[in-house]
Each structure stands twice: as C-alpha cells, then as structure tokens.
Design a protein around this motif. Structure first.
Motif, PDB file in Angstrom:
ATOM      1  N   TYR A 218     -19.202  18.208 -15.436  1.00 34.19           N
ATOM      2  CA  TYR A 218     -18.341  17.677 -14.379  1.00 34.19           C
ATOM      3  C   TYR A 218     -18.933  17.986 -13.003  1.00 34.19           C
ATOM      4  CZ  TYR A 218     -14.147  16.170 -16.947  1.00 34.19           C
ATOM      5  OH  TYR A 218     -13.250  15.501 -17.723  1.00 34.19           O
ATOM      6  N   ALA A 219     -19.378  19.222 -12.812  1.00 35.09           N
ATOM      7  CA  ALA A 219     -19.894  19.639 -11.510  1.00 35.09           C
ATOM      8  C   ALA A 219     -21.130  18.840 -11.117  1.00 35.09           C
ATOM      9  CB  ALA A 219     -20.207  21.134 -11.523  1.00 35.09           C
ATOM     10  N   ALA A 220     -21.959  18.486 -12.091  1.00 31.67           N
ATOM     11  CA  ALA A 220     -23.184  17.742 -11.803  1.00 31.67           C
ATOM     12  C   ALA A 220     -22.903  16.294 -11.423  1.00 31.67           C
ATOM     13  CB  ALA A 220     -24.119  17.795 -13.016  1.00 31.67           C
ATOM     14  N   ASP A 221     -21.869  15.689 -11.997  1.00 28.82           N
ATOM     15  CA  ASP A 221     -21.468  14.305 -11.718  1.00 28.82           C
ATOM     16  C   ASP A 221     -22.686  13.376 -11.676  1.00 28.82           C
ATOM     17  OD1 ASP A 221     -19.853  12.123 -11.134  1.00 28.82           O
ATOM     18  OD2 ASP A 221     -19.780  12.547  -8.987  1.00 28.82           O
ATOM     19  N   PRO A 222     -23.432  13.263 -12.781  1.00 29.19           N
ATOM     20  CA  PRO A 222     -24.705  12.518 -12.750  1.00 29.19           C
ATOM     21  C   PRO A 222     -24.569  11.035 -12.434  1.00 29.19           C
ATOM     22  CG  PRO A 222     -24.039  13.002 -15.007  1.00 29.19           C
ATOM     23  CD  PRO A 222     -23.113  13.772 -14.116  1.00 29.19           C
ATOM     24  N   ASP A 223     -23.427  10.437 -12.710  1.00 28.36           N
ATOM     25  CA  ASP A 223     -23.245   9.005 -12.461  1.00 28.36           C
ATOM     26  C   ASP A 223     -22.616   8.692 -11.107  1.00 28.36           C
ATOM     27  OD1 ASP A 223     -24.259   8.351 -14.994  1.00 28.36           O
ATOM     28  OD2 ASP A 223     -22.292   8.660 -15.923  1.00 28.36           O
ATOM     29  N   GLY A 224     -22.345   9.741 -10.328  1.00 31.06           N
ATOM     30  CA  GLY A 224     -21.684   9.510  -9.049  1.00 31.06           C
ATOM     31  C   GLY A 224     -20.290   8.937  -9.205  1.00 31.06           C
ATOM     32  N   SER A 225     -19.624   9.305 -10.292  1.00 28.43           N
ATOM     33  CA  SER A 225     -18.330   8.699 -10.606  1.00 28.43           C
ATOM     34  C   SER A 225     -17.249   9.052  -9.586  1.00 28.43           C
ATOM     35  CB  SER A 225     -17.875   9.122 -12.006  1.00 28.43           C
ATOM     36  OG  SER A 225     -17.722  10.529 -12.091  1.00 28.43           O
ATOM     37  N   ALA A 226     -17.355  10.225  -8.970  1.00 26.97           N
ATOM     38  CA  ALA A 226     -16.325  10.643  -8.022  1.00 26.97           C
ATOM     39  C   ALA A 226     -16.271   9.704  -6.814  1.00 26.97           C
ATOM     40  CB  ALA A 226     -16.572  12.077  -7.573  1.00 26.97           C
ATOM     41  N   GLU A 227     -17.428   9.331  -6.294  1.00 26.22           N
ATOM     42  CA  GLU A 227     -17.464   8.423  -5.151  1.00 26.22           C
ATOM     43  C   GLU A 227     -16.934   7.042  -5.542  1.00 26.22           C
ATOM     44  OE1 GLU A 227     -18.103   9.188  -2.142  1.00 26.22           O
ATOM     45  OE2 GLU A 227     -19.049  11.152  -2.314  1.00 26.22           O
ATOM     46  N   LEU A 228     -17.361   6.559  -6.703  1.00 26.87           N
ATOM     47  CA  LEU A 228     -16.909   5.251  -7.173  1.00 26.87           C
ATOM     48  C   LEU A 228     -15.406   5.247  -7.417  1.00 26.87           C
ATOM     49  CD1 LEU A 228     -19.789   4.439  -9.684  1.00 26.87           C
ATOM     50  CD2 LEU A 228     -19.431   3.413  -7.425  1.00 26.87           C
ATOM     51  N   GLU A 229     -14.896   6.359  -7.924  1.00 28.74           N
ATOM     52  CA  GLU A 229     -13.462   6.466  -8.194  1.00 28.74           C
ATOM     53  C   GLU A 229     -12.647   6.313  -6.916  1.00 28.74           C
ATOM     54  OE1 GLU A 229     -11.568   9.532 -11.009  1.00 28.74           O
ATOM     55  OE2 GLU A 229     -11.286  10.386  -9.012  1.00 28.74           O
ATOM     56  N   TRP A 230     -13.068   6.986  -5.828  1.00 31.49           N
ATOM     57  CA  TRP A 230     -12.292   6.915  -4.598  1.00 31.49           C
ATOM     58  C   TRP A 230     -12.342   5.517  -3.991  1.00 31.49           C
ATOM     59  CZ3 TRP A 230      -8.195   8.633  -2.746  1.00 31.49           C
ATOM     60  CH2 TRP A 230      -7.856   8.527  -1.389  1.00 31.49           C
ATOM     61  N   LEU A 231     -13.486   4.852  -4.082  1.00 32.14           N
ATOM     62  CA  LEU A 231     -13.577   3.483  -3.594  1.00 32.14           C
ATOM     63  C   LEU A 231     -12.583   2.587  -4.336  1.00 32.14           C
ATOM     64  CD1 LEU A 231     -17.443   3.095  -3.222  1.00 32.14           C
ATOM     65  CD2 LEU A 231     -15.769   3.264  -1.371  1.00 32.14           C
ATOM     66  N   ALA A 232     -12.499   2.765  -5.652  1.00 31.90           N
ATOM     67  CA  ALA A 232     -11.558   1.974  -6.452  1.00 31.90           C
ATOM     68  C   ALA A 232     -10.118   2.321  -6.097  1.00 31.90           C
ATOM     69  CB  ALA A 232     -11.812   2.199  -7.939  1.00 31.90           C
ATOM     70  N   LEU A 233      -9.849   3.596  -5.900  1.00 31.49           N
ATOM     71  CA  LEU A 233      -8.494   4.024  -5.574  1.00 31.49           C
ATOM     72  C   LEU A 233      -8.063   3.536  -4.194  1.00 31.49           C
ATOM     73  CD1 LEU A 233      -8.614   7.639  -7.016  1.00 31.49           C
ATOM     74  CD2 LEU A 233      -7.101   5.798  -7.798  1.00 31.49           C
ATOM     75  N   ARG A 234      -8.985   3.482  -3.263  1.00 30.17           N
ATOM     76  CA  ARG A 234      -8.635   2.943  -1.945  1.00 30.17           C
ATOM     77  C   ARG A 234      -8.200   1.490  -2.054  1.00 30.17           C
ATOM     78  NH1 ARG A 234      -9.835   4.581   3.181  1.00 30.17           N
ATOM     79  NH2 ARG A 234      -8.610   2.680   3.548  1.00 30.17           N
ATOM     80  N   ARG A 235      -8.840   0.732  -2.937  1.00 27.27           N
ATOM     81  CA  ARG A 235      -8.418  -0.651  -3.139  1.00 27.27           C
ATOM     82  C   ARG A 235      -7.027  -0.689  -3.756  1.00 27.27           C
ATOM     83  NH1 ARG A 235     -13.703  -0.889  -5.214  1.00 27.27           N
ATOM     84  NH2 ARG A 235     -12.955  -1.200  -7.361  1.00 27.27           N
ATOM     85  N   LEU A 236      -6.773   0.199  -4.704  1.00 20.45           N
ATOM     86  CA  LEU A 236      -5.459   0.261  -5.344  1.00 20.45           C
ATOM     87  C   LEU A 236      -4.371   0.626  -4.355  1.00 20.45           C
ATOM     88  CD1 LEU A 236      -3.781   0.183  -7.970  1.00 20.45           C
ATOM     89  CD2 LEU A 236      -4.376   2.591  -8.306  1.00 20.45           C
ATOM     90  N   ALA A 237      -4.681   1.554  -3.447  1.00 18.70           N
ATOM     91  CA  ALA A 237      -3.677   2.011  -2.486  1.00 18.70           C
ATOM     92  C   ALA A 237      -3.161   0.886  -1.607  1.00 18.70           C
ATOM     93  CB  ALA A 237      -4.265   3.125  -1.631  1.00 18.70           C
ATOM     94  N   ASP A 238      -3.991  -0.116  -1.388  1.00 19.35           N
ATOM     95  CA  ASP A 238      -3.593  -1.232  -0.529  1.00 19.35           C
ATOM     96  C   ASP A 238      -2.886  -2.356  -1.285  1.00 19.35           C
ATOM     97  OD1 ASP A 238      -4.610   0.015   1.713  1.00 19.35           O
ATOM     98  OD2 ASP A 238      -6.606  -0.849   1.442  1.00 19.35           O
ATOM     99  N   MET A 239      -2.770  -2.210  -2.599  1.00 16.50           N
ATOM    100  CA  MET A 239      -2.080  -3.245  -3.394  1.00 16.50           C
ATOM    101  C   MET A 239      -0.584  -2.956  -3.427  1.00 16.50           C
ATOM    102  SD  MET A 239      -4.653  -3.547  -6.656  1.00 16.50           S
ATOM    103  CE  MET A 239      -6.405  -3.822  -6.445  1.00 16.50           C
ATOM    104  N   PRO A 240       0.267  -3.960  -3.387  1.00 17.47           N
ATOM    105  CA  PRO A 240       1.722  -3.730  -3.455  1.00 17.47           C
ATOM    106  C   PRO A 240       2.106  -3.170  -4.825  1.00 17.47           C
ATOM    107  CG  PRO A 240       1.230  -6.065  -3.614  1.00 17.47           C
ATOM    108  CD  PRO A 240      -0.070  -5.393  -3.278  1.00 17.47           C
ATOM    109  N   PHE A 241       3.162  -2.347  -4.831  1.00 14.89           N
ATOM    110  CA  PHE A 241       3.686  -1.848  -6.120  1.00 14.89           C
ATOM    111  C   PHE A 241       5.199  -1.734  -6.061  1.00 14.89           C
ATOM    112  CE2 PHE A 241       3.168   1.963  -3.630  1.00 14.89           C
ATOM    113  CZ  PHE A 241       4.053   2.903  -4.118  1.00 14.89           C
TER     114      PHE A 241
END
Length: 241
Positions: A218-241
């Motif tokens: 997890y600490a190594a995060d070889p795929d850079g998933s943490a950065e990609l996750e936040w980009l996706a979540l920012r898009r979600l945050a702007d969607m109506p719910f």
C-alpha cells in the motif's frame, strides 16, 4: 498519495468542499456534526473548516470559513464554528506540519469498532492499509477542553489514522484527497470487520508476515492509484445525488 505542491486558496476550498460532499454521499456524515479541515497553502497558520449548521452535502467552496488556531474567524461574515472541531483540528495542524487536511467522523461502524477492546483487527486487505500505522486515543468526554490537545497529539504521533475510543475515526493527509482516501479505507475496514464478526464464524487472520507485506505494498502505491482515485472522486463530488 504523493504530496503535491502548494496551490491556491481556491483550489484548497474546492478540494475541501468536495471532501465534505463525498463524506455525505458515502454515508459517513452525522447531521451537522463532525468536521474536515484544510490548511491554507499560503497561510499555514490559518485553516478552512465548515460553517457549523450546514449539512455536509450543502458545503461549497464559498461557504467554508477561515479560522486561526484559537478558533477565531479571521475574515468574512461571522458564522458558528464547532468548538470540538476547533479543539481537535487545530491541535493536529499545529503539531504536524505535514497535516494539510484532518478528517473526523462519527459513523456507526467507526464508533462501534472504537468501542471494541481489540479495536481494528487485521482481517482483510483494506484493514492492512493501517497495519502498524493506526493510533488510539482514550475517550475523555466531548472534546471541548484544550488541555486534551497535548494527549491527542501525543497519541496520534507520526501516524495518519487514529481511532478515538468510544467516539469515532480520524485521519490526516498531506492533501485533502489523501485524508479522504484514508478515512474511506478506515470506514470500510470497520464495516467489513463488523460484518465478519456478526456472522458468528471463526475469524481468519493473515499471518503477520503477510500483514506487513501488504502494508508495504500500500505504501509503495506502484500504480499511482491514490492520485487517480482522487481525480475520480472529484468528478463524483460534482454529480447530483
């Protein structure tokens, strides 16, 4: 998540408001209570925090307040600020220069695990994100007294996640995205644990060597998933719910 360079106040406001709305979307809010704070990039002694009384789904970049470490609102129209939020968040921001964002929740799963003597168990992959990196702080009542701050900071130490006994969950991030991601992971680990315990079956723990290896992965995060996750979540945050 990799730390990013200092940005603008507007960028910090947008990220923090998104975190509030995401907490609501994922069912981690508690009416108008709990809080997420972010340090202002150009003014590290000032913090952004929610206006006490707003639902998390209502929080916008413009509605966030700017406060100092004494809880004083330093500009804008004066509005209520949660005292416990000031006590908890200013203590951690002041003690940890790396703490760009601090998140705190009172979820059913998080509070339930905080009430268990064994705390969070290393039962699954998600829980192992916190292996060797999770602190605990004893319950002293509602966090209204500043004399608790030193103990809160000492218990957190260098870790980025803490279970507040009989109270809830807390995470710290070098970015808003990191603090949110850690909170989401800690919440999921608590939910999974309670579901497994509710089955009544014997619990299977991975060997210690596997626990440590998984935490390192997890600490190594070889795929850079943490950065990609936040980009996706920012898009979600702007969607109506």
């Amino acid at each position: 998540m990799k730390s990013v360079g200092a940005g603008s106040e507007q960028a910090a406001r947008e990220d923090l408001a998104a975190a509030y709305r995401l907490i609501a979307r994922f069912g981690m809010d508690d009416l108008i209570h709990t809080h997420v704070s972010a340090r202002l990039p150009a003014e590290p002694d000032l913090l952004l925090i929610n206006r006490y009384g707003d639902l998390f789904r209502e929080v916008s970049p413009e509605s966030l307040l700017v406060i100092d470490h004494d809880g004083n609102q330093v500009r804008g129209t004066q509005a209520p600020v949660n005292t416990a939020g000031v006590v908890i968040h200013t203590a951690i921001h002041a003690a940890r220069p790396d703490a760009m964002c601090v998140a705190h929740t009172h979820t059913v799963a998080g509070v339930a695990v905080s009430c268990l003597e064994e705390g969070l168990l290393p039962l699954n992959q998600t829980a192992l994100l916190f292996h060797g990196r999770l602190s605990y702080h004893a319950f002293e009542g509602i966090a209204l007294d500043r004399d608790e701050q030193a103990r809160l900071v000492a218990d957190l130490g260098a870790n980025n996640a803490m279970i507040l006994r009989n109270h809830g969950l807390l995470t710290v991030g070098r970015t808003v995205g990191e603090a949110f991601s850690l909170m989401y992971g800690l919440e999921q680990a608590c939910r999974i644990q309670l579901a497994a315990q509710a089955s009544g079956a014997r619990l299977l723990m991975p060997p210690e060597s596997v626990q440590a290896r998984t935490a390192g992965q997890y600490a190594a995060d070889p795929d850079g998933s943490a950065e990609l996750e936040w980009l996706a979540l920012r898009r979600l945050a702007d969607m109506p719910f």
